[in-house]
Every structure is written in structure tokens, then in C-alpha cells.
Design a protein around this motif. Structure first.
Motif, PDB file in Angstrom:
ATOM      1  N   GLU A  81       0.840  -1.202   0.000  1.00 22.84           N
ATOM      2  CA  GLU A  81       0.000   0.000   0.000  1.00 22.84           C
ATOM      3  C   GLU A  81       0.875   1.251   0.000  1.00 22.84           C
ATOM      4  O   GLU A  81       1.797   1.376   0.808  1.00 22.84           O
ATOM      5  N   THR A  82       0.555   2.182  -0.896  1.00 22.83           N
ATOM      6  CA  THR A  82       1.321   3.432  -1.018  1.00 22.83           C
ATOM      7  C   THR A  82       0.357   4.623  -1.001  1.00 22.83           C
ATOM      8  O   THR A  82       0.159   5.285  -2.014  1.00 22.83           O
ATOM      9  N   PRO A  83      -0.251   4.910   0.137  1.00 24.62           N
ATOM     10  CA  PRO A  83      -1.299   5.942   0.193  1.00 24.62           C
ATOM     11  C   PRO A  83      -0.819   7.358  -0.100  1.00 24.62           C
ATOM     12  O   PRO A  83      -1.638   8.243  -0.352  1.00 24.62           O
ATOM     13  N   LEU A  84       0.496   7.587  -0.070  1.00 18.93           N
ATOM     14  CA  LEU A  84       1.019   8.945  -0.287  1.00 18.93           C
ATOM     15  C   LEU A  84       1.537   9.164  -1.713  1.00 18.93           C
ATOM     16  O   LEU A  84       1.968  10.273  -2.034  1.00 18.93           O
ATOM     17  N   MET A  85       1.466   8.142  -2.536  1.00 23.63           N
ATOM     18  CA  MET A  85       2.158   8.170  -3.828  1.00 23.63           C
ATOM     19  C   MET A  85       1.871   9.428  -4.650  1.00 23.63           C
ATOM     20  O   MET A  85       2.783  10.036  -5.219  1.00 23.63           O
ATOM     21  N   HIS A  86       0.631   9.843  -4.714  1.00 26.03           N
ATOM     22  CA  HIS A  86       0.265  10.938  -5.609  1.00 26.03           C
ATOM     23  C   HIS A  86      -0.157  12.213  -4.861  1.00 26.03           C
ATOM     24  O   HIS A  86      -0.830  13.077  -5.430  1.00 26.03           O
ATOM     25  N   LEU A  87       0.256  12.324  -3.606  1.00 28.92           N
ATOM     26  CA  LEU A  87      -0.068  13.501  -2.807  1.00 28.92           C
ATOM     27  C   LEU A  87       1.104  14.477  -2.787  1.00 28.92           C
ATOM     28  O   LEU A  87       2.262  14.065  -2.780  1.00 28.92           O
ATOM     29  N   SER A  88       0.789  15.761  -2.751  1.00 31.29           N
ATOM     30  CA  SER A  88       1.837  16.759  -2.533  1.00 31.29           C
ATOM     31  C   SER A  88       2.270  16.689  -1.077  1.00 31.29           C
ATOM     32  O   SER A  88       1.573  16.113  -0.227  1.00 31.29           O
ATOM     33  N   LYS A  89       3.412  17.294  -0.772  1.00 37.89           N
ATOM     34  CA  LYS A  89       3.879  17.293   0.620  1.00 37.89           C
ATOM     35  C   LYS A  89       2.873  18.010   1.512  1.00 37.89           C
ATOM     36  O   LYS A  89       2.615  17.582   2.649  1.00 37.89           O
ATOM     37  N   ALA A  90       2.278  19.083   0.996  1.00 41.10           N
ATOM     38  CA  ALA A  90       1.275  19.810   1.776  1.00 41.10           C
ATOM     39  C   ALA A  90       0.056  18.935   2.058  1.00 41.10           C
ATOM     40  O   ALA A  90      -0.488  18.941   3.170  1.00 41.10           O
ATOM     41  N   ASP A  91      -0.379  18.171   1.060  1.00 44.49           N
ATOM     42  CA  ASP A  91      -1.532  17.285   1.254  1.00 44.49           C
ATOM     43  C   ASP A  91      -1.213  16.179   2.260  1.00 44.49           C
ATOM     44  O   ASP A  91      -2.077  15.778   3.048  1.00 44.49           O
ATOM     45  N   ILE A  92       0.024  15.682   2.225  1.00 44.69           N
ATOM     46  CA  ILE A  92       0.442  14.665   3.197  1.00 44.69           C
ATOM     47  C   ILE A  92       0.350  15.232   4.607  1.00 44.69           C
ATOM     48  O   ILE A  92      -0.168  14.591   5.524  1.00 44.69           O
ATOM     49  N   ILE A  93       0.847  16.446   4.780  1.00 48.91           N
ATOM     50  CA  ILE A  93       0.827  17.080   6.101  1.00 48.91           C
ATOM     51  C   ILE A  93      -0.611  17.328   6.559  1.00 48.91           C
ATOM     52  O   ILE A  93      -0.953  17.074   7.728  1.00 48.91           O
TER      53      ILE A  93
END
Length: 222
Positions: free
Chosen positions: A159-171
Motif C-alpha cells: 500500500e502506497t497511500p502517499l504516492m500521488h499527494l503533494s507534501k502539503a496534502d500529506i501534512i
């Protein structure tokens, strides 16, 4: 309850991954790697994050990747760059995620876990080849062929839930899940106390992420 093995470096992305796995209802087991990395403080950060987010177990696997060298993160004769550049940077550690995921896959089989969570990202990242979707897809295919679970029709999902998120979206995601980013260490050359240099590529991406997310940066800088 389904089980998940979560790769936990002690940094921002992997901590967010653990928070997401927990939120999805997984019984989480974290694994960190002492691979000869320049920043030792990240191992302490991984332990803090694992405990804070209620992982059922935490393991530190010792690896001799420093004996291979070839990266500014494992070879102290190679300086950590403080300016961006073209191509794959010298902070890339050869085969690191291939090795990490393989060991996580073995642990997942032992624990009878259904998933492995890894915080790779292909948006705000340093250009490492083993953080791309193509790599994860290839590893998933290999895992299905190479494991008892996969052959018996119980494939362990990467599972790679952060693959297509920006750093801001991750935060933003982590904040929404109650994650304390003050527990994490992202810097490539943090000191023993985890204070960040504020100059390396990882620090730059982290700082910009907090700025874009409009979230106060809890990082302690040297």
C-alpha cells in the motif's frame, strides 16, 4: 482485525503512513532499518512515532548498507548536497527500498499480515527511482510470485497511500489524523538530538510542505 507491516523511518512521510494504516483499522507492526545512515536520530524518532501511534510491535533490523556505500547518506566521504540539481541525487541509496520492502515482506508473512505500508511519493520527492509507481507495481508482482501467501492466493498488498499527494496534502492528512509531526525527523544530516540542518533537500521539501499546508512547522533547526 487485519494486520499491516509499516515501514517507519522516523520521517514525516512514513509517520503519516502509519497514521493512515491505523485509521484504516489495521493492527500495525512497525519496522525500521539501521542501515548505516548518517542520521542516527531518525531511529529514535521511529521508536517515538511507533509508540505514540500505538503500534503493537516495533523492530529495528540492522543492515550493512554502509559497507556498500555509494550514497551521501551512508558514506561520510560524500557530502550531502545543499543545492538542488538535475538527475538522481547522491542521497539516493542504491537498492534501499528493494531491500527494505523485501524484509518487510518476510515479516508480513511471519505475522500473517495482509498489507505492507510504505510512504513513497512521486510528487514532492527527490527523484529516487525506487519511489515511483512502476517500481511498486514490479515489486508487487514479484511478491505475489515469491511468497507462500501469494502462491496460495493470499497476496500481501503493498500500500502506497502517499504516492500521488503533494507534501502539503500529506501534512494536512496527518494533521487531520492527529499526528504530532514534532516527533519526526526528516533531515539528511540532523544532529544527535534530531535538530535539522535546514539546508538539505529533505529539509527544503519539508519546510515548503508546511508553508503550503498553512501549518506551523514544528521542526527544530540547528
Amino acid at each position: 482485525m487485519n494486520k499491516a507491516v509499516v515501514l517507519l523511518s522516523g520521517g514525516l512521510d512514513s509517520a503519516t503512513c502509519l497514521a493512515i494504516a491505523r485509521d484504516q483499522g489495521y493492527e500495525c507492526h512497525t519496522i525500521a532499518f539501521d542501515y548505516g545512515q548518517r542520521t542516527r536520530a531518525e531511529l529514535a524518532a521511529a521508536l517515538r512515532v511507533s509508540a505514540a501511534l500505538g503500534a503493537l510491535s516495533h523492530r529495528v533490523v540492522e543492515l550493512g548498507m554502509g559497507n556498500i556505500g555509494g550514497s551521501a547518506l551512508t558514506d561520510h566521504s560524500i557530502e550531502v548536497p545543499e543545492d538542488g540539481g538535475d538527475g538522481i541525487p547522491v542521497t539516493y541509496v542504491p537498492a534501499r527500498n528493494t531491500v527494505f520492502l523485501s524484509l518487510a515482506l518476510g515479516l508480513a508473512e511471519v505475522l500473517d499480515a495482509q498489507a505492507i505500508f510504505i510512504g513513497v511519493n512521486a510528487v514532492d520527492y527527490s527523484g529516487y527511482p525506487d519511489c515511483r509507481p512502476e517500481f511498486i507495481e514490479a515489486f508487487q508482482t514479484m511478491a505475489n510470485l515469491a511468497t507462500k501467501a501469494g502462491v496460495e492466493g493470499r497476496p500481501i498488498q503493498v500500500e502506497t497511500p502517499l504516492m500521488h499527494l503533494s507534501k502539503a496534502d500529506i501534512i494536512r492528512e496527518g494533521v487531520a489524523l492527529g499526528l504530532d509531526y514534532g516527533l519526526t525527523v526528516s533531515c539528511y544530516q540532523a544532529d544527535e538530538s534530531g535538530n535539522a540542518c535546514g539546508k538539505c533537500d529533505s529539509c527544503r521539501l519539508r519546510r515548503l510542505g508546511f508553508e503550503d499546508a498553512l501549518v506551523k512547522d514544528p521542526t527544530n533547526y540547528q
